[in-house]
Motif scaffolding. Structure first.
Motif, mmCIF file in Angstrom:
data_model
loop_
_atom_site.group_PDB
_atom_site.id
_atom_site.type_symbol
_atom_site.label_atom_id
_atom_site.label_comp_id
_atom_site.label_asym_id
_atom_site.label_seq_id
_atom_site.Cartn_x
_atom_site.Cartn_y
_atom_site.Cartn_z
ATOM 1 N N GLY A 179 0.826 -1.217 0.000
ATOM 2 C CA GLY A 179 0.000 0.000 0.000
ATOM 3 C C GLY A 179 0.853 1.256 0.000
ATOM 4 O O GLY A 179 0.425 2.304 0.490
ATOM 5 N N ILE A 180 2.046 1.174 -0.579
ATOM 6 C CA ILE A 180 2.966 2.332 -0.562
ATOM 7 C C ILE A 180 2.417 3.509 -1.360
ATOM 8 O O ILE A 180 2.761 4.660 -1.090
ATOM 9 C CB ILE A 180 4.371 1.909 -1.075
ATOM 10 N N THR A 181 1.539 3.223 -2.331
ATOM 11 C CA THR A 181 0.996 4.317 -3.148
ATOM 12 C C THR A 181 -0.212 4.988 -2.495
ATOM 13 O O THR A 181 -0.749 5.957 -3.039
ATOM 14 C CB THR A 181 0.578 3.808 -4.549
ATOM 15 N N GLY A 182 -0.643 4.499 -1.356
ATOM 16 C CA GLY A 182 -1.780 5.111 -0.662
ATOM 17 C C GLY A 182 -1.346 6.291 0.196
ATOM 18 O O GLY A 182 -0.152 6.623 0.275
ATOM 19 N N GLN A 183 -2.321 6.922 0.842
ATOM 20 C CA GLN A 183 -2.016 8.082 1.704
ATOM 21 C C GLN A 183 -0.945 7.748 2.742
ATOM 22 O O GLN A 183 0.093 8.413 2.852
ATOM 23 C CB GLN A 183 -3.286 8.541 2.427
ATOM 24 N N ASP A 184 -1.196 6.705 3.541
ATOM 25 C CA ASP A 184 -0.273 6.387 4.634
ATOM 26 C C ASP A 184 1.056 5.872 4.100
ATOM 27 O O ASP A 184 2.117 6.144 4.687
ATOM 28 C CB ASP A 184 -0.882 5.326 5.565
ATOM 29 N N GLY A 185 1.000 5.121 2.994
ATOM 30 C CA GLY A 185 2.228 4.580 2.406
ATOM 31 C C GLY A 185 3.190 5.696 2.035
ATOM 32 O O GLY A 185 4.402 5.599 2.258
ATOM 33 N N ALA A 186 2.652 6.772 1.479
ATOM 34 C CA ALA A 186 3.507 7.897 1.068
ATOM 35 C C ALA A 186 4.130 8.573 2.293
ATOM 36 O O ALA A 186 5.341 8.807 2.335
ATOM 37 C CB ALA A 186 2.686 8.900 0.262
ATOM 38 N N TYR A 187 3.311 8.860 3.318
ATOM 39 C CA TYR A 187 3.863 9.502 4.525
ATOM 40 C C TYR A 187 4.839 8.588 5.255
ATOM 41 O O TYR A 187 5.870 9.041 5.756
ATOM 42 C CB TYR A 187 2.738 9.927 5.479
ATOM 43 N N LEU A 188 4.510 7.296 5.309
ATOM 44 C CA LEU A 188 5.412 6.372 6.007
ATOM 45 C C LEU A 188 6.738 6.248 5.247
ATOM 46 O O LEU A 188 7.808 6.194 5.867
ATOM 47 C CB LEU A 188 4.744 4.989 6.157
ATOM 48 N N SER A 189 6.688 6.238 3.927
ATOM 49 C CA SER A 189 7.927 6.193 3.134
ATOM 50 C C SER A 189 8.827 7.365 3.487
ATOM 51 O O SER A 189 10.019 7.196 3.753
ATOM 52 C CB SER A 189 7.622 6.283 1.632
ATOM 53 N N ARG A 190 8.230 8.564 3.493
ATOM 54 C CA ARG A 190 9.034 9.756 3.788
ATOM 55 C C ARG A 190 9.625 9.669 5.195
ATOM 56 O O ARG A 190 10.797 9.977 5.409
ATOM 57 C CB ARG A 190 8.165 11.016 3.654
ATOM 58 N N PHE A 191 8.812 9.193 6.129
ATOM 59 C CA PHE A 191 9.277 9.091 7.512
ATOM 60 C C PHE A 191 10.426 8.081 7.635
ATOM 61 O O PHE A 191 11.457 8.365 8.258
ATOM 62 C CB PHE A 191 8.097 8.677 8.409
ATOM 63 N N LEU A 192 10.274 6.924 7.026
ATOM 64 C CA LEU A 192 11.313 5.883 7.144
ATOM 65 C C LEU A 192 12.587 6.282 6.399
ATOM 66 O O LEU A 192 13.700 6.014 6.872
ATOM 67 C CB LEU A 192 10.784 4.537 6.615
ATOM 68 N N LEU A 193 12.438 6.946 5.258
ATOM 69 C CA LEU A 193 13.631 7.426 4.541
ATOM 70 C C LEU A 193 14.394 8.407 5.432
ATOM 71 O O LEU A 193 15.627 8.366 5.515
ATOM 72 C CB LEU A 193 13.238 8.098 3.217
#
Ligand code: NDP
Ligand code: GDR
Length: 335
Positions: A10-24
Motif C-alpha cells: 500500500g505504498i501508493t496510498g495516503q499512509d504509504g507515502a507519509y510512512l515512506s518519507r518518515f522511514l527514509l
C-alpha cells in the motif's frame, strides 16, 4: 552499520507515502509493492518527493507467490501491511474483493513471513471501524468489536489473524487500531477530502454545490503524518501488541464541513445538499478513541488539531485547483 530495510504494502496510498518519507528520514531502505491496475497511482510519492528514493516491486496481496518472492528479494526486517480496499462504501458493492484483499491479504503476508523469515516484524493496519456499533462510549484496546460493513468484518479477520500468528508462531506482529486520519494526500472519495476539494472548487468558481450523505456521523480525526510515526514506534517495541491511535476528540461531518467553508469565507448552508443516495446500508454513528496506552508505552500523542488539518487540506486543494487543474482519471483528479 547496514541500513534497515522496510517493506510497505500500500505504498501508493495516503499512509504509504507519509510512512515512506518518515522511514527514509530515519535512514531506512524502503521497498513497496505496487499492484498494477493499468493506471499510474504514484502521484502521492511524487508529491512528497520520495518516488526516486523508494524501490517499487510488482506484487499483489491476492498473490501469495508474489509476496514470498518480494520478501526473499528485499530481506526486509520490517513489513508494514497498509494495502487494502479501504473505502467502506465500496465494500458493500465489492464484498468478496474486499474480503480477499483487506482480510485474507493480511493472512497471505503473514504466511509469506512465516515461510521466508519468521523474525520479520509485522505491522497490520487495523481500524476503528472494527468498533462499528460502539459497545463503549470511548474505545480502547479492550473494547469489544462490532463491525458494521464488509470492510470492517474483513479488517477484523486481519486483526485476529495478526494476534493469532503472534500467539501461535511467536511472530513480532503488531496491530495498530488507527482512528480516521486525513491529509492533503487523502483519496478524494473520503469525506474530508471530498469536502476540502469541493470548498476549493466552489471558492474558485468551478463548482456550486457539495453533495453529502449522513453529516451527523461523528469521527475522531487526526493527521496522517502524525499517525505513521506511531506505526514505526510500535514496531520498535520489544514485544508486539495492539495499540489504539486516536486524538480523543470527536467531531461531526457537519462541523468539519463548516470549518472548511468558514476558512474561505463561505457559508456551508449556501452550497451543501444532502443526498440520501449517499447514506450507507449500515452506519457507524460515532467513534472516539483513547490512545493512552500508546502514550504510556512509547510517548505517542497527536500534534495536529482538526482545524489546522482542515486548513492544510483546503490550502492544498486551492493550490491544486489554481495551478494544476486535471481532468478526472478514475474518479481522482490526479495525474
Ligand atoms: P489508501 O486507500 O490510500 O491506500 C490503499 C493502498 O492499498 C493503495 O496503495 C492501493 O494501491 C493498495 N492496494 C489495494 N489493493 C491492493 C492489492 N490487491 N495488492 C497490493 N496493494 C493493493 O489507504 P490509506 O493509506 O488511507 O490507509 C492505509 C491502510 O490503513 C489501509 O489498510 C486502511 O484500510 C487502513 N486504515 C486507514 C485509516 C485512515 O483513516 N486512513 C484508518 C484506519 C485504518 P493503488 O493505489 O495502486 O490502488
Ligand atoms: P470512514 O471514512 O468510512 O470513516 O472510513 P469516510 O470519510 O468515507 O466517511 C466518514 C463518515 O462520513 C459520512 N459521509 C460521507 N462519507 C463519504 N465518503 N462521502 C460522503 O459524501 C459522505 N457523507 C457523509 C460517512 O457516512 C461516514 O460516516 C475511513 C477509511 O479510511 C477506512 O479505511 C478507515 O478504516 C476508517 O476511516 C477509520
Amino acid at each position: 552499520m547496514q541500513e534497515k530495510r522496510a517493506l510497505i504494502t500500500g505504498i501508493t496510498g495516503q499512509d504509504g507515502a507519509y510512512l515512506s518519507r518518515f522511514l527514509l528520514g530515519k535512514g531506512y531502505k524502503v521497498y513497496g509493492i505496487i499492484a498494477r491496475r493499468g493506471t499510474d497511482t504514484r502521484w502521492r510519492l511524487r508529491e512528497l518527493s520520495v518516488i526516486d528514493h523508494v524501490q517499487l516491486i510488482d506484487a499483489d496481496l491476492i498473490d501469495l507467490s508474489s509476496l514470498v518472492r518480494t520478501l526473499e528479494k528485499t530481506q526486509a526486517e520490517e513489513v508494514y501491511n497498509l494495502a487494502a480496499q479501504s473505502f467502506v462504501a465500496t465494500s458493500w458493492d465489492q464484498p468478496l474483493l474486499t474480503a480477499d484483499v483487506t482480510g485474507v491479504g493480511a493472512l497471505r503476508i503473514l504466511e509469506a513471513i512465516r515461510i521466508v523469515n519468521p523474525k520479520t516484524r509485522f505491522y497490520q493496519a487495523s481500524t476503528s471501524e472494527m468498533f462499528g456499533k460502539i459497545q463503549r462510549p470511548v474505545q480502547n484496546e479492550n473494547t469489544p468489536f462490532y463491525p458494521r460493513s464488509p470492510y470492517a468484518v474483513s479488517k477484523l479477520f486481519a486483526h485476529w489473524s495478526t494476534v493469532n500468528y503472534r500467539e501461535s508462531f511467536n511472530l513480532h506482529a503488531s496491530s495498530g487500531i488507527l482512528f480516521n486520519h486525513e491529509s492533503p494526500l487523502r483519496g478524494i472519495e473520503f469525506v474530508t477530502r471530498k469536502v476540502t476539494d469541493a470548498v476549493a472548487r466552489i471558492r474558485c468558481g468551478l463548482q456550486q454545490e457539495l453533495r453529502l450523505g449522513n453529516i451527523d456521523a461523528k469521527r475522531d480525526w487526526g493527521f496522517a503524518g502524525d499517525y505513521v510515526e506511531a506505526m514505526w514506534q510500535m514496531m520498535q517495541e520489544h514485544e508486539p501488541d495492539n495499540y489504539v491511535i486516536a486524538t480523543g476528540k470527536t467531531t461531526s461531518v457537519r462541523e468539519m464541513c463548516d470549518i472548511a467553508f468558514k476558512y474561505v469565507g463561505l457559508k456551508m448552508e449556501d452550497h451543501l445538499v444532502i443526498d440520501p443516495n449517499l447514506y450507507r446500508p449500515a452506519e457507524v454513528d460515532i467513534l472516539l478513541g483513547d490512545a493512552s496506552k500508546a502514550y504510556k508505552r512509547f510517548g505517542w500523542k497527536p500534534k495536529t488539531s482538526l482545524e489546522s488539518l482542515v486548513h492544510m487540506m483546503v490550502d492544498a486543494d486551492i493550490n491544486r485547483v489554481k495551478h494544476e487543474p486535471q481532468p478526472a482519471i478514475n474518479g481522482t483528479r490526479h495525474p
